[in-house]
Design a protein around this motif. Structure first.
Motif, short mmCIF file in Angstrom:
data_model
loop_
_atom_site.label_atom_id
_atom_site.label_comp_id
_atom_site.label_asym_id
_atom_site.label_seq_id
_atom_site.Cartn_x
_atom_site.Cartn_y
_atom_site.Cartn_z
N LEU A 264 0.84 -1.20 0.00
CA LEU A 264 0.00 0.00 0.00
C LEU A 264 0.87 1.25 0.00
O LEU A 264 1.95 1.27 0.59
CB LEU A 264 -0.90 0.02 1.24
CG LEU A 264 -1.82 -1.18 1.45
CD1 LEU A 264 -2.61 -1.01 2.75
CD2 LEU A 264 -2.77 -1.36 0.27
N ASP A 265 0.38 2.27 -0.66
CA ASP A 265 1.06 3.56 -0.57
C ASP A 265 0.02 4.67 -0.67
O ASP A 265 -1.17 4.43 -0.89
CB ASP A 265 2.14 3.70 -1.64
CG ASP A 265 1.61 3.46 -3.05
OD1 ASP A 265 0.39 3.61 -3.28
OD2 ASP A 265 2.41 3.13 -3.94
N GLY A 266 0.50 5.89 -0.49
CA GLY A 266 -0.39 7.04 -0.62
C GLY A 266 -1.57 6.99 0.34
O GLY A 266 -1.44 6.58 1.50
N ARG A 267 -2.73 7.37 -0.16
CA ARG A 267 -3.92 7.46 0.67
C ARG A 267 -4.34 6.10 1.22
O ARG A 267 -4.78 5.99 2.37
CB ARG A 267 -5.07 8.08 -0.14
CG ARG A 267 -6.34 8.29 0.67
CD ARG A 267 -7.37 9.04 -0.15
NE ARG A 267 -8.61 9.22 0.60
CZ ARG A 267 -9.66 9.87 0.14
NH1 ARG A 267 -9.64 10.39 -1.10
NH2 ARG A 267 -10.75 9.98 0.88
N ASP A 268 -4.21 5.05 0.40
CA ASP A 268 -4.59 3.71 0.87
C ASP A 268 -3.78 3.31 2.10
O ASP A 268 -4.31 2.75 3.06
CB ASP A 268 -4.40 2.68 -0.24
CG ASP A 268 -5.40 2.84 -1.38
OD1 ASP A 268 -6.46 3.47 -1.15
OD2 ASP A 268 -5.12 2.33 -2.48
N GLU A 271 -4.83 5.50 5.19
CA GLU A 271 -6.11 5.10 5.77
C GLU A 271 -6.01 3.79 6.53
O GLU A 271 -6.62 3.63 7.60
CB GLU A 271 -7.16 5.00 4.66
CG GLU A 271 -7.56 6.36 4.08
CD GLU A 271 -8.58 6.24 2.96
OE1 GLU A 271 -8.85 5.10 2.52
OE2 GLU A 271 -9.11 7.29 2.54
N MET A 272 -5.24 2.85 6.01
CA MET A 272 -5.08 1.58 6.72
C MET A 272 -4.35 1.78 8.03
O MET A 272 -4.75 1.25 9.08
CB MET A 272 -4.32 0.59 5.84
CG MET A 272 -4.08 -0.77 6.51
SD MET A 272 -5.59 -1.64 6.94
CE MET A 272 -6.11 -2.16 5.30
N ILE A 273 -3.28 2.54 8.01
CA ILE A 273 -2.51 2.77 9.24
C ILE A 273 -3.33 3.56 10.25
O ILE A 273 -3.27 3.29 11.46
CB ILE A 273 -1.17 3.45 8.91
CG1 ILE A 273 -0.26 2.45 8.19
CG2 ILE A 273 -0.50 3.99 10.16
CD1 ILE A 273 1.05 3.02 7.73
N ASP A 274 -4.15 4.50 9.78
CA ASP A 274 -5.04 5.23 10.69
C ASP A 274 -6.02 4.27 11.37
O ASP A 274 -6.27 4.39 12.58
CB ASP A 274 -5.80 6.31 9.92
CG ASP A 274 -6.82 7.02 10.81
OD1 ASP A 274 -6.40 7.77 11.71
OD2 ASP A 274 -8.05 6.82 10.60
N ALA A 310 8.24 2.79 10.16
CA ALA A 310 8.31 4.23 10.40
C ALA A 310 6.93 4.87 10.35
O ALA A 310 6.59 5.71 11.18
CB ALA A 310 9.24 4.89 9.37
N GLU A 311 6.12 4.46 9.38
CA GLU A 311 4.79 5.05 9.22
C GLU A 311 3.87 4.66 10.39
O GLU A 311 3.10 5.49 10.89
CB GLU A 311 4.17 4.60 7.90
CG GLU A 311 4.87 5.14 6.66
CD GLU A 311 6.04 4.28 6.21
OE1 GLU A 311 6.54 4.49 5.09
OE2 GLU A 311 6.47 3.39 6.98
N LEU A 312 3.94 3.42 10.82
CA LEU A 312 3.14 2.98 11.97
C LEU A 312 3.55 3.74 13.23
O LEU A 312 2.69 4.22 13.98
CB LEU A 312 3.31 1.48 12.18
CG LEU A 312 2.65 0.57 11.15
CD1 LEU A 312 3.25 -0.83 11.21
CD2 LEU A 312 1.14 0.51 11.36
N LYS A 313 4.84 3.86 13.46
CA LYS A 313 5.33 4.58 14.64
C LYS A 313 4.89 6.03 14.60
O LYS A 313 4.45 6.59 15.61
CB LYS A 313 6.85 4.47 14.71
CG LYS A 313 7.49 5.14 15.92
CD LYS A 313 8.99 4.89 15.93
CE LYS A 313 9.66 5.53 17.14
NZ LYS A 313 9.64 7.01 17.08
N ALA A 314 4.99 6.66 13.44
CA ALA A 314 4.60 8.06 13.32
C ALA A 314 3.12 8.27 13.57
O ALA A 314 2.70 9.34 14.04
CB ALA A 314 4.97 8.58 11.93
N ALA A 315 2.30 7.24 13.28
CA ALA A 315 0.85 7.34 13.49
C ALA A 315 0.45 7.02 14.92
O ALA A 315 -0.75 7.07 15.23
CB ALA A 315 0.14 6.41 12.52
#
Length: 415
Positions: A264-268, A271-274, A310-315
């Motif tokens: 997944l990248d971008g908006r997808d 949204e998943m990580i959110d 990194a993205e999960l941690k940032a969220a």
């Protein structure tokens, strides 16, 4: 200022990573990069603070909570040397390990799992969760021999390490709610966690939902091997997040692997990580095994078998790092040492210094992920702390230094 007890004992020249303190602003000491440095103050076996260092010559001492290993397979470890061939993807490893099970006896599993536990203890671990392969279909209600061996070892080693034992059950074997309930009742008699393998099974949503209901009924934590691949169509972690939100499940949920997030990248991806963040589930990256198995081609792989650390941690997702497999068909190298796994995650996921901010992935975050209260240095008892001969968090992860329980350093170490 820290309020100190009268006449505290003093351990000179100690560094404590700031991320390992509940209240770093009131702990005392001097800031040294991502650590506080000074003389550790102890009263009645508990750490009460730190004073500025009494001497100019620093001693390489770093104090941390005992490490936590959130994901290993002690029933499989140290089998690779007796296998005729190892290599290939996840399912090739499953087949190779299945063939090796012909050699599994109580004595064999006990010897190998004990070796793994001793390695974890030597690495500075105070808690670990091990999965145990569980047969499916008509044998689903028959515990494997590994279950009995590891639950007995958990009792034998309880004074050295807290070992949680998690059965690894295919999600398609949980589709029938009555089977899921019977399994949960059986598990609860000896353990506190239900583990589930989720890949591309047809009825995976129904199986996940049944696992949540059964675990809630029997007060079990949930631990999912989920989306352990880079092929399209793996959506297990999204289903788990949805069902966690729908049910309001009260126990901790840990999702290991989650490699498909790399698709997944971008908006997808956002949204998943959110959704994962809102669901409150924990995610464990298992770099050694996933780098070895995932993204295989006829030559050198060009994709990394990780999750989006990194993205999960940032969220704000609670992210941990685990060792997973050691010297078996799934990963032919390695050792049971969370610091080694953390070092590999740093390199593979491009986690840049300072490294102190990532230490919760093998301590406090990992503790939360397996249902334990996070342990920090301030206020901790001696028996819950370890000391490494390291002068920085760089040395802590880079060097194969041997930790010592802080309680063994008391005699002759305090002024």
């Amino acid at each position: 200022m820290t309020v100190l007890a009268q006449h505290p004992k003093v351990l000179e020249s100690v560094r404590v990573p700031i991320s390992m303190l509940r209240n770093p602003d009131t702990f005392g000491g001097k800031v040294d990069g991502d650590c506080l440095y000074g003389d550790l103050l102890v009263c009645d076996t508990r750490v009460v603070g730190m004073r500025d260092p009494a001497h100019a010559n620093p001693i390489p001492r770093m104090v941390l909570p005992r490490l936590t290993e959130c994901h290993v397979h002690l029933d499989k470890c140290h089998t690779v040397a007796r296998m005729p061939a190892v290599g290939g993807d996840l399912f090739a490893a499953i087949e190779a390990q299945r063939a090796d099970k012909e050699l599994w006896t109580q004595e064999d599993i006990h010897q190998r799992a004990s070796r793994g536990l001793e390695e974890l203890i030597a690495s500075g671990c105070g808690a670990a969760r091990s999965h145990v392969d569980w047969s499916g279909a008509s044998e689903i209600l028959q515990p494997p021999i590994g279950w009995d061996v590891l639950t007995e070892l958990a009792c034998d080693y309880k004074n050295q390490i807290e070992l949680q034992v998690s059965p690894l059950i295919g999600v398609d074997d949980l589709v029938e709610p009555e089977i899921a309930e019977k399994l949960a009742r059986m598990i609860a008699a000896k353990s506190n966690v239900m583990g589930v393998f989720v890949f591309d099974q047809k009825d995976r949503r129904a199986g996940i939902h049944a696992a949540f209901l059964a675990a809630e009924e029997h007060n079990l934590a949930l631990d999912f091997h989920v989306d352990e691949g880079l092929v399209d169509g793996l959506n297990g972690i999204g289903l788990i997040a949805d069902i966690a939100l729908e049910t309001g499940f009260s126990g901790p949920v840990l999702c290991g692997h989650a490699c498909s997030l790399m698709n997944l990248d971008g908006r997808d991806c956002d949204e998943m990580i959110d959704k994962i963040a809102r669901s409150g589930i924990h995610v464990a990256s298992l770099p050694a095994t996933n780098l070895y198995l995932q993204g295989r081609t006829s030559g050198t792989p060009d994709r990394r078998g990780l999750t989006r650390l990194a993205e999960l941690k940032a969220a704000g997702v609670s992210v941990a790092v685990g060792t997973d497999n050691v010297c078996d068909a799934f990963c032919p190298l390695g050792r049971h040492d969370p610091r080694q796994s953390m070092m590999l995650a740093v390199l593979a996921a491009h986690l840049d210094p300072s490294f102190g901010e990532f230490l919760p992935m093998i301590t406090t975050n990992a503790q939360r992920a397996i249902g334990l209260e996070p342990l920090f240095v301030d206020g901790a008892n001696f028996e819950d702390l370890v000391m490494f001969p390291a002068a920085s968090t760089f040395e802590l992860l880079a060097d194969n230094c041997t930790p010592q329980p802080l309680i063994t350093q008391v005699t002759g170490a305090f002024a």
